[in-house]
Design an enzyme around this catalytic site. Structure first.
Site, PDB file in Angstrom:
ATOM      1  N   GLU A  90     -14.333  28.919  36.969  1.00 29.25           N
ATOM      2  CA  GLU A  90     -13.331  29.787  36.364  1.00 29.25           C
ATOM      3  C   GLU A  90     -13.782  31.246  36.343  1.00 29.25           C
ATOM      4  O   GLU A  90     -14.974  31.547  36.368  1.00 29.25           O
ATOM      5  CB  GLU A  90     -13.036  29.326  34.945  1.00 29.25           C
ATOM      6  CG  GLU A  90     -14.285  29.314  34.097  1.00 29.25           C
ATOM      7  CD  GLU A  90     -14.098  28.559  32.790  1.00 29.25           C
ATOM      8  OE1 GLU A  90     -13.329  27.590  32.764  1.00 29.25           O
ATOM      9  OE2 GLU A  90     -14.721  28.962  31.810  1.00 29.25           O
ATOM     10  N   CYS A 126     -15.151  38.446  34.282  1.00 27.58           N
ATOM     11  CA  CYS A 126     -16.238  37.518  33.946  1.00 27.58           C
ATOM     12  C   CYS A 126     -16.210  36.395  34.975  1.00 27.58           C
ATOM     13  O   CYS A 126     -15.204  35.690  35.082  1.00 27.58           O
ATOM     14  CB  CYS A 126     -15.978  36.991  32.534  1.00 27.58           C
ATOM     15  SG  CYS A 126     -17.136  35.724  32.019  1.00 27.58           S
ATOM     16  N   CYS A 133     -23.465  23.641  34.546  1.00 23.96           N
ATOM     17  CA  CYS A 133     -24.721  24.322  34.221  1.00 23.96           C
ATOM     18  C   CYS A 133     -25.752  23.279  33.803  1.00 23.96           C
ATOM     19  O   CYS A 133     -25.425  22.312  33.120  1.00 23.96           O
ATOM     20  CB  CYS A 133     -24.514  25.336  33.097  1.00 23.96           C
ATOM     21  SG  CYS A 133     -26.030  26.245  32.692  1.00 23.96           S
ATOM     22  N   CYS A 137     -27.004  23.927  26.783  1.00 21.67           N
ATOM     23  CA  CYS A 137     -26.834  24.490  25.432  1.00 21.67           C
ATOM     24  C   CYS A 137     -25.710  23.693  24.735  1.00 21.67           C
ATOM     25  O   CYS A 137     -24.630  23.531  25.308  1.00 21.67           O
ATOM     26  CB  CYS A 137     -26.472  25.968  25.504  1.00 21.67           C
ATOM     27  SG  CYS A 137     -27.668  26.911  26.469  1.00 21.67           S
ATOM     28  N   CYS A 140     -21.994  24.973  24.191  1.00 23.32           N
ATOM     29  CA  CYS A 140     -21.303  25.564  25.347  1.00 23.32           C
ATOM     30  C   CYS A 140     -20.563  24.492  26.144  1.00 23.32           C
ATOM     31  O   CYS A 140     -21.153  23.471  26.517  1.00 23.32           O
ATOM     32  CB  CYS A 140     -22.341  26.265  26.221  1.00 23.32           C
ATOM     33  SG  CYS A 140     -21.704  26.772  27.830  1.00 23.32           S
ATOM     34  N   CYS A 357     -15.833  30.595  27.918  1.00 25.81           N
ATOM     35  CA  CYS A 357     -17.011  29.914  28.428  1.00 25.81           C
ATOM     36  C   CYS A 357     -16.834  28.462  28.848  1.00 25.81           C
ATOM     37  O   CYS A 357     -17.223  27.547  28.128  1.00 25.81           O
ATOM     38  CB  CYS A 357     -18.121  29.967  27.378  1.00 25.81           C
ATOM     39  SG  CYS A 357     -18.160  31.487  26.478  1.00 25.81           S
TER      40      CYS A 357
HETATM   41  N1  SAH Z   1     -25.656  30.986  31.393  1.00 26.04           N
HETATM   42  C1  SAH Z   1     -25.602  32.344  31.031  1.00 26.04           C
HETATM   43  C2  SAH Z   1     -24.266  32.998  31.301  1.00 26.04           C
HETATM   44  C3  SAH Z   1     -23.038  32.186  31.029  1.00 26.04           C
HETATM   45  S1  SAH Z   1     -22.687  31.816  29.350  1.00 26.04           S
HETATM   46  C4  SAH Z   1     -26.019  32.519  29.585  1.00 26.04           C
HETATM   47  O1  SAH Z   1     -26.109  31.531  28.862  1.00 26.04           O
HETATM   48  O2  SAH Z   1     -26.268  33.659  29.199  1.00 26.04           O
HETATM   49  C5  SAH Z   1     -22.061  33.382  28.756  1.00 26.04           C
HETATM   50  C6  SAH Z   1     -22.275  33.625  27.283  1.00 26.04           C
HETATM   51  O3  SAH Z   1     -21.401  32.811  26.500  1.00 26.04           O
HETATM   52  C7  SAH Z   1     -23.678  33.305  26.808  1.00 26.04           C
HETATM   53  O4  SAH Z   1     -24.134  34.317  25.952  1.00 26.04           O
HETATM   54  C8  SAH Z   1     -23.480  32.014  26.072  1.00 26.04           C
HETATM   55  O5  SAH Z   1     -24.496  31.763  25.168  1.00 26.04           O
HETATM   56  C9  SAH Z   1     -22.129  32.242  25.437  1.00 26.04           C
HETATM   57  N2  SAH Z   1     -21.446  31.043  24.976  1.00 26.04           N
HETATM   58  C10 SAH Z   1     -21.441  29.815  25.515  1.00 26.04           C
HETATM   59  N3  SAH Z   1     -20.686  28.981  24.801  1.00 26.04           N
HETATM   60  C11 SAH Z   1     -20.181  29.694  23.763  1.00 26.04           C
HETATM   61  C12 SAH Z   1     -19.325  29.399  22.675  1.00 26.04           C
HETATM   62  N4  SAH Z   1     -18.837  28.178  22.519  1.00 26.04           N
HETATM   63  N5  SAH Z   1     -19.016  30.387  21.826  1.00 26.04           N
HETATM   64  C13 SAH Z   1     -19.505  31.636  21.993  1.00 26.04           C
HETATM   65  N6  SAH Z   1     -20.317  31.989  22.995  1.00 26.04           N
HETATM   66  C14 SAH Z   1     -20.665  31.022  23.879  1.00 26.04           C
HETATM   67 FE1  SF4 Z   2     -25.473  27.246  30.709  1.00 25.63          FE
HETATM   68 FE2  SF4 Z   2     -23.679  27.532  28.798  1.00 25.63          FE
HETATM   69 FE3  SF4 Z   2     -26.250  27.614  28.204  1.00 25.63          FE
HETATM   70 FE4  SF4 Z   2     -25.141  29.634  29.580  1.00 25.63          FE
HETATM   71  S1  SF4 Z   2     -24.672  29.027  27.486  1.00 25.63           S
HETATM   72  S2  SF4 Z   2     -27.079  28.597  29.996  1.00 25.63           S
HETATM   73  S3  SF4 Z   2     -23.628  28.491  30.784  1.00 25.63           S
HETATM   74  S4  SF4 Z   2     -25.172  25.842  29.017  1.00 25.63           S
END
Ligand code: SAH
Ligand code: SF4
Length: 366
Positions: A90, A126, A133, A137, A140, A357
């Site tokens: 996306e 974005c 991934c 996390c 996410c 995200c």
């Molecule tokens: N993998 C990279 C970039 C993609 S995620 C990273 O983790 O930085 C982009 C951003 O969205 C990151 O800062 C991540 O921690 C945040 N993110 C992911 N899931 C989220 C959520 N449910 N609410 C708010 N921010 C979120």
């Molecule tokens: Fe991967 Fe989501 Fe963690 Fe970014 S925040 S590293 S996209 S799992």
């Protein structure tokens, strides 16, 4: 092969193999990246025979549009692309600075990502760097779906071209690019950097490195490598916790890289590049939004040229955590700022279209 996967020397070499004059490669390059052509028919400056050959040898469409959504306030557009192998990725376009886009109390100044500047019309894109991934996390949606595959450099670039063409029809253009869609950019380092170089190319799309931001979960060797390469691209680190135990509970990568190692790598980055690091912080109710946490974070970041970008958590199906509330967010910011750490609270955008995200791809693949 996807035409966007070629860098200029590779395109030149292919044209040479075809016994074409040297200037043809430049014509094709400019067609793709300066004129934003998306099919061979548009290359009217090329002989028909060459156009046919290009049509047969190269693919122009890296993906099809599976879903396209606008947020109710029209400020956020999200596209779900389907790759030829069925994987979904996306990209999200966020519009800032339009007359209807009034500043909110939680966002005293337009949130700065890149160097788009205050009060200006910004078109921030974005984009994704992987399908899924591997970092897992827990909060996410992309992490919850697991790793599918790396995107090629061309698949990364093509997301930008898609939106660049769309905006061009409205006499607008992309002003900022953030690599914050699906995936971990530093896990796909080489393709990511090739994509950046292609977007940055002075004979092509000419997109300024300073207007791009890479966001990483904090892969330490890659942060150091990135620092050594001295690129002008902005760096954001998704920290979300100041303690290793607390971070480990939400970000498994903490097993491999401790918070102090990440901060050390960031110090190295600042020393090498003299550029400010951004720390991303998703504020989760009762988990990482307390004044005590803000104090711990401030202690960690003391003396580092940095900025904290905090955003209320976007709740996801696979995680029970909830967003912080306005008051906690405010206190969190004030606590950091009193300790000398600049902090912006950003509003969540496009919540009504699952633009946070990995959420749309997650929803559609279930
Ligand atoms: N993998 C990279 C970039 C993609 S995620 C990273 O983790 O930085 C982009 C951003 O969205 C990151 O800062 C991540 O921690 C945040 N993110 C992911 N899931 C989220 C959520 N449910 N609410 C708010 N921010 C979120
Ligand atoms: Fe991967 Fe989501 Fe963690 Fe970014 S925040 S590293 S996209 S799992």
């Amino acid at each position: 092969m996807l035409i966007y996967d070629f860098d200029f020397p590779a395109l030149e070499a292919t044209l040479k193999e075809w016994n074409e004059p040297a200037y043809r490669a430049k014509q094709i390059w400019r067609g793709l990246y300066a004129h934003l052509y998306s099919s061979t028919d548009e290359f009217t400056n090329l002989p028909k025979s060459l156009r046919e050959k290009i049509e047969n040898e190269f693919a122009f469409a890296p993906f099809s549009v599976r879903t396209f959504l606008d947020s109710s306030d029209n400020s956020t557009h999200k596209t779900l692309f389907e790759l030829p192998d069925g994987n979904l990725i996306e990209a999200v376009l966020m519009k800032y600075g339009d007359p209807a886009d009034s500043p909110s109390p939680l966002r005293p100044s337009p949130a700065g990502r890149g160097d788009g500047g205050e009060g200006k019309l910004r078109r921030t894109l974005c984009i994704s760097t992987q399908a899924g991934c591997a970092m897992g996390c827990v909060f996410c949606a992309t992490g919850q779906m697991g790793f599918k595959r790396h995107l090629t450099s061309g698949e990364i670039v093509a997301q930008v071209m898609h939106y660049a063409r769309m905006l061009k029809q409205q006499n607008e253009s992309v002003t900022n690019i953030v690599f914050m869609g699906m995936g971990e950019p530093f896990h796909n380092y080489n393709n990511m950097m090739s994509a950046i170089e292609r977007l940055n190319d002075a004979d092509g799309y000419k997109f300024g490195a300073r207007r791009m931001t890479i966001s990483t979960v904090g892969l330490v060797p890659q942060i150091r490598r990135f620092a050594d390469e001295g690129r002008q691209v902005n760096l954001a680190i998704s920290l979300h916790a100041a303690d290793n135990d607390e971070r480990l509970a939400i970000m498994p990568i903490t097993k491999k890289y401790k918070v102090e190692e990440i901060i050390e790598a960031c110090k190295y980055y600042v020393e090498k590049t003299h550029r400010r690091v951004t720390f991303e912080w998703a504020l989760i109710n009762g988990v990482n939004d307390t004044p005590e946490t803000a104090q711990k974070l401030a202690a960690r970041l003391k003396g580092l040229l940095c900025h904290v970008n905090a955003i209320p958590l976007n709740p996801t199906q696979g995680y029970e955590g909830q967003a912080t509330n306005r008051q906690c967010a405010q206190i969190f910011r004030e606590t950091l700022e009193r300790a000398g750490i600049p902090c912006t609270i950003r509003m969540r955008r496009g919540i009504d279209i699952n633009a946070g995200c990995g959420q749309l791809a997650g929803a559609e693949s279930q």
